[in-house]
Structures are given as C-alpha cells and as structure tokens.
Design a protein around this motif. Structure first.
Motif, PDB file in Angstrom:
ATOM      1  N   ASP A  26       5.384   8.367  -6.050  1.00  0.00           N
ATOM      2  CA  ASP A  26       6.388   7.472  -5.467  1.00  0.00           C
ATOM      3  C   ASP A  26       5.986   6.010  -5.675  1.00  0.00           C
ATOM      4  O   ASP A  26       6.831   5.160  -5.989  1.00  0.00           O
ATOM      5  CB  ASP A  26       6.543   7.748  -3.974  1.00  0.00           C
ATOM      6  CG  ASP A  26       7.093   9.132  -3.685  1.00  0.00           C
ATOM      7  OD1 ASP A  26       7.943   9.603  -4.466  1.00  0.00           O
ATOM      8  OD2 ASP A  26       6.668   9.743  -2.688  1.00  0.00           O
ATOM      9  N   VAL A  27       4.710   5.720  -5.494  1.00  0.00           N
ATOM     10  CA  VAL A  27       4.205   4.364  -5.711  1.00  0.00           C
ATOM     11  C   VAL A  27       4.423   3.974  -7.173  1.00  0.00           C
ATOM     12  O   VAL A  27       4.786   2.836  -7.484  1.00  0.00           O
ATOM     13  CB  VAL A  27       2.718   4.266  -5.334  1.00  0.00           C
ATOM     14  CG1 VAL A  27       2.180   2.865  -5.607  1.00  0.00           C
ATOM     15  CG2 VAL A  27       2.513   4.631  -3.865  1.00  0.00           C
ATOM     16  N   GLU A  52       0.833  -1.198   0.000  1.00  0.00           N
ATOM     17  CA  GLU A  52       0.000   0.000   0.000  1.00  0.00           C
ATOM     18  C   GLU A  52       0.873   1.256   0.000  1.00  0.00           C
ATOM     19  O   GLU A  52       2.056   1.219   0.375  1.00  0.00           O
ATOM     20  CB  GLU A  52      -0.893  -0.015   1.253  1.00  0.00           C
ATOM     21  CG  GLU A  52      -1.750   1.216   1.477  1.00  0.00           C
ATOM     22  CD  GLU A  52      -2.778   1.454   0.397  1.00  0.00           C
ATOM     23  OE1 GLU A  52      -2.359   1.829  -0.712  1.00  0.00           O
ATOM     24  OE2 GLU A  52      -3.988   1.273   0.669  1.00  0.00           O
ATOM     25  N   GLN A  53       0.297   2.368  -0.434  1.00  0.00           N
ATOM     26  CA  GLN A  53       0.971   3.653  -0.310  1.00  0.00           C
ATOM     27  C   GLN A  53       1.309   3.888   1.158  1.00  0.00           C
ATOM     28  O   GLN A  53       0.497   3.653   2.044  1.00  0.00           O
ATOM     29  CB  GLN A  53       0.052   4.771  -0.816  1.00  0.00           C
ATOM     30  CG  GLN A  53       0.641   6.163  -0.693  1.00  0.00           C
ATOM     31  CD  GLN A  53      -0.323   7.233  -1.175  1.00  0.00           C
ATOM     32  OE1 GLN A  53      -1.477   6.947  -1.486  1.00  0.00           O
ATOM     33  NE2 GLN A  53       0.151   8.470  -1.249  1.00  0.00           N
ATOM     34  N   ARG A  86       2.526  14.321  -1.466  1.00  0.00           N
ATOM     35  CA  ARG A  86       3.238  13.351  -0.625  1.00  0.00           C
ATOM     36  C   ARG A  86       2.728  13.452   0.805  1.00  0.00           C
ATOM     37  O   ARG A  86       2.788  14.504   1.436  1.00  0.00           O
ATOM     38  CB  ARG A  86       4.747  13.587  -0.668  1.00  0.00           C
ATOM     39  CG  ARG A  86       5.529  12.598   0.199  1.00  0.00           C
ATOM     40  CD  ARG A  86       7.029  12.714   0.004  1.00  0.00           C
ATOM     41  NE  ARG A  86       7.466  12.129  -1.260  1.00  0.00           N
ATOM     42  CZ  ARG A  86       7.968  12.828  -2.276  1.00  0.00           C
ATOM     43  NH1 ARG A  86       8.102  14.139  -2.171  1.00  0.00           N
ATOM     44  NH2 ARG A  86       8.338  12.232  -3.388  1.00  0.00           N
ATOM     45  N   GLU A  93       4.445   8.596   1.329  1.00  0.00           N
ATOM     46  CA  GLU A  93       4.632   8.578  -0.113  1.00  0.00           C
ATOM     47  C   GLU A  93       3.533   9.360  -0.827  1.00  0.00           C
ATOM     48  O   GLU A  93       2.433   9.535  -0.308  1.00  0.00           O
ATOM     49  CB  GLU A  93       4.572   7.146  -0.648  1.00  0.00           C
ATOM     50  CG  GLU A  93       5.731   6.254  -0.312  1.00  0.00           C
ATOM     51  CD  GLU A  93       5.553   4.886  -0.939  1.00  0.00           C
ATOM     52  OE1 GLU A  93       6.448   4.459  -1.697  1.00  0.00           O
ATOM     53  OE2 GLU A  93       4.506   4.241  -0.686  1.00  0.00           O
ATOM     54  N   SER A  94       3.847   9.763  -2.043  1.00  0.00           N
ATOM     55  CA  SER A  94       2.837  10.231  -2.982  1.00  0.00           C
ATOM     56  C   SER A  94       2.496   9.067  -3.907  1.00  0.00           C
ATOM     57  O   SER A  94       3.200   8.049  -3.940  1.00  0.00           O
ATOM     58  CB  SER A  94       3.380  11.403  -3.805  1.00  0.00           C
ATOM     59  OG  SER A  94       4.447  10.961  -4.635  1.00  0.00           O
ATOM     60  N   ALA A  95       1.427   9.219  -4.671  1.00  0.00           N
ATOM     61  CA  ALA A  95       1.107   8.197  -5.673  1.00  0.00           C
ATOM     62  C   ALA A  95       2.220   8.134  -6.716  1.00  0.00           C
ATOM     63  O   ALA A  95       2.480   7.072  -7.297  1.00  0.00           O
ATOM     64  CB  ALA A  95      -0.234   8.505  -6.323  1.00  0.00           C
ATOM     65  N   MET A 129      -2.643   0.927  -5.508  1.00  0.00           N
ATOM     66  CA  MET A 129      -1.634   0.234  -6.296  1.00  0.00           C
ATOM     67  C   MET A 129      -2.239  -0.350  -7.565  1.00  0.00           C
ATOM     68  O   MET A 129      -1.603  -0.365  -8.626  1.00  0.00           O
ATOM     69  CB  MET A 129      -0.967  -0.865  -5.465  1.00  0.00           C
ATOM     70  CG  MET A 129      -0.013  -1.763  -6.257  1.00  0.00           C
ATOM     71  SD  MET A 129       1.288  -0.882  -7.153  1.00  0.00           S
ATOM     72  CE  MET A 129       2.448  -0.542  -5.843  1.00  0.00           C
TER      73      MET A 129
END
Length: 328
Positions: A133-134, A95-96, A124, A129-131, A166
């Motif tokens: 980063d994911v 998960e984020q 972020r 995290e930000s999306a 995700m």
C-alpha cells in the motif's frame, strides 16, 4: 530539464516511540515527538547537508507531516543559514499506517511474528497498511516529482525527510527492485543520508551500500542506530548472542561496584534492557528472513542499554575511587 544534482532521503531522528514502544498504545503515531538525542541527530544532519551543498545551490525539502519528521526538518533548516530553501509537507511520505493506536505488547508481538511468516511487503497491518500500500502512494509521489523535473527552475538538491520503511519503498520503486530485494533490506539509521546522485546520462546512482540481513558480522560487539552507513550488518541471531555477552559484562561490572547508592539506577537500566531482549529472544525469529524494522530497533535498544549500563558502572566506580583518594 530541471533534474536536481542530488536526491537525498533522510530518516527522522530518534523518537520517543523508538525508545518506548508502549507509547504507541495511547499517543497517535503522527504525534510522537523526537527525543533530545533525536533533535541532536537532526541538527547534525542539517550541518552535514550544509557541507555537501555547492556554492549557490538551493534546496527543496519535502517532509512527512508526522511530528517527528517535521521536528527533524526544523532542526535541519536551522543549520542552513545563507542557503535558499523551501519546505513543503507531503502526506504521501508518511510512515506506514499501523492501524491507529497499537494493541498491547502480546498482540503486537503476535502481529510482527505473523508478518514475518507472511512476508513484510504484502502483509497488511490490521486496520492499517501493507508495504505494498505504501508503494502505491509512493508511486504517485514519484510521478509528481517527474512532472516537476520538467521545470528548469527546480531546486539543485531535493531532500525527502521521511521514515525508514518509506525510504526503502521509495528506492524500490525508483530502481525497480524486486519484492525479494526489498525484503532483504535492513532499515536505515536515524538521520542517515541516502544519497542519489545524477549522472551525465541523467540517471541517478545510489551512493549508499544498503544493508541487508545477510551482511557479515562486523567487529564491534553491537552497533547502535547512530553508526555510519554500512557498519550495521548483524543478523537477528548474532545480535542476540552479542547482547548476551553485553549483559555478562554488565553483571561483572555490577559485582565490582563500590557505590551502593547507584543500585536502583543500575537495576533500572538492566531490567529495561533485559525486558526488551527477552521479548525478542523468546519469539524465536528465523534470522534468515526479512523482519520488521521494529525488531532491529528493539535489539539495538537492548544492546545500547547494556552498553550504557557498563559505562555508567565504570563511571560510578571511577567517581567513587576519586572521592576516596581525595578523602585520604
């Protein structure tokens, strides 16, 4: 090339934190378990997977290492008697990251509102995290898959047991969707199958119609997270209005209640639902923008709680009537 016939993404079943957001303040996100209903949803997903497999097909399952996804995977494979399968944990499918333990309700509401204004993809989470980063770690995982596809021994069906965000990020990367399209998408339901099927040219066709925030309103007054794909198209504002109507029904049923012993339980249901509803309705979200999936979860939970209140009250009244008839 060993490209699988199907790539199936499955979001985990309902978890404890989906029902009570406050859990995230003291239980690590990766340790949150499934609810009883979540286990049932996951077992149902296993049965569905078994049904869509062709004779002799084997399965490779990559699962996020979070407890709720591992428990979902365990329930799925429990239904695969006679099927050859392998399971591997893949941390890149997690998960984020929301910044370890979450803050209190007021601060988290402020964060979600700020993210809605800033943009879901690039914002972020503090210490998280930000999306985007994911997306970066998802890109690395996709590269791993492409290398594995070069083997003729690769499984016929690939299953990724992961999370709502995700799933959307994976599809965004695979199909080269824009940031704007990503932000227009609503979250997938618990244990919903997102199916990608290989075509003759080797490319994968997405079988699902992904839900967006601009979808027209369906006929049902509220749709829970267990509905079938494509049926949940409510906007934030529409859901708020629908939930208001539900609470009116709850109150009307409550007025007709003839079983005084049920009062505390009914009040508990109403208060819980109203608290969740008030938290969202007071935030004044703009229904035309993309929102954090937690907002949709809160609305769905509030609407479902109201529906449960209606059903409970009707059951109580019917039971009371039956008892009185027998006594007569």
């Amino acid at each position: 090339m060993g490209r699988p016939r199907l790539i199936i993404l499955i979001r985990h079943g309902e978890s404890e934190s989906n029902c009570d957001k406050s859990i995230n303040r003291y239980v690590p996100n990766h340790k949150v378990p499934l609810t009883v209903r979540g286990h049932e949803q996951a077992a149902g997903a296993g049965k569905r997977l078994r049904e869509i497999l062709l004779p002799g097909e084997n399965v490779l399952i990559y699962t996020s290492p979070y407890r709720r996804t591992r428990e979902t995977t365990q329930e799925i494979v429990s239904q695969l008697d006679g099927v050859e399968y392998r399971v591997y944990e893949e941390p890149r499918l997690r998960e984020q990251d929301f910044g370890n333990f979450q803050f209190d309700e007021a601060e988290m509401t402020r964060i979600w509102k700020e993210r809605a204004r800033y943009g879901h993809f690039f914002y972020r989470i503090p210490n998280g995290e930000s999306a985007a980063d994911v997306y970066d770690r998802c890109a690395g995982f996709n590269e791993t898959l492409f290398r594995q596809f070069s083997s003729d021994k690769f499984a016929k069906v690939l299953v990724l047991v992961t999370h709502g965000l995700m799933t959307r990020v994976f599809l965004m990367k695979w199909y080269r969707w824009t940031v704007e399209r990503f932000e227009s998408l609503k979250n997938v339901n618990y244990c919903e199958f997102v199916v990608m099927e290989r075509q003759e040219n080797g490319k994968y066709l997405l079988q699902n119609k992904m839900r967006t925030w601009n979808d027209p309103q369906p006929d049902p007054i509220i749709t829970s997270t267990t509905t079938s794909p494509g049926t949940d198209g409510n906007s934030i504002e529409e859901k708020q209005n629908q939930i208001r109507n539900l609470y009116e029904q709850v109150r009307k049923e409550d007025e007709q209640r003839e079983a005084p012993d049920a009062v505390p339980l009914v009040q508990e249901i109403e208060e819980h639902a109203l608290k969740e509803y008030d938290m969202v309705s007071s935030a004044h979200f703009d229904g035309s923008r993309a929102f954090d999936s937690d907002v949709e979860d809160v609305l769905d939970d509030a609407g479902e709680a109201a529906e449960n209140g209606i059903c409970l009250l009707k059951t109580i009244r019917a039971s009371t009537a039956t008892t009185e008839t027998r006594g007569a």
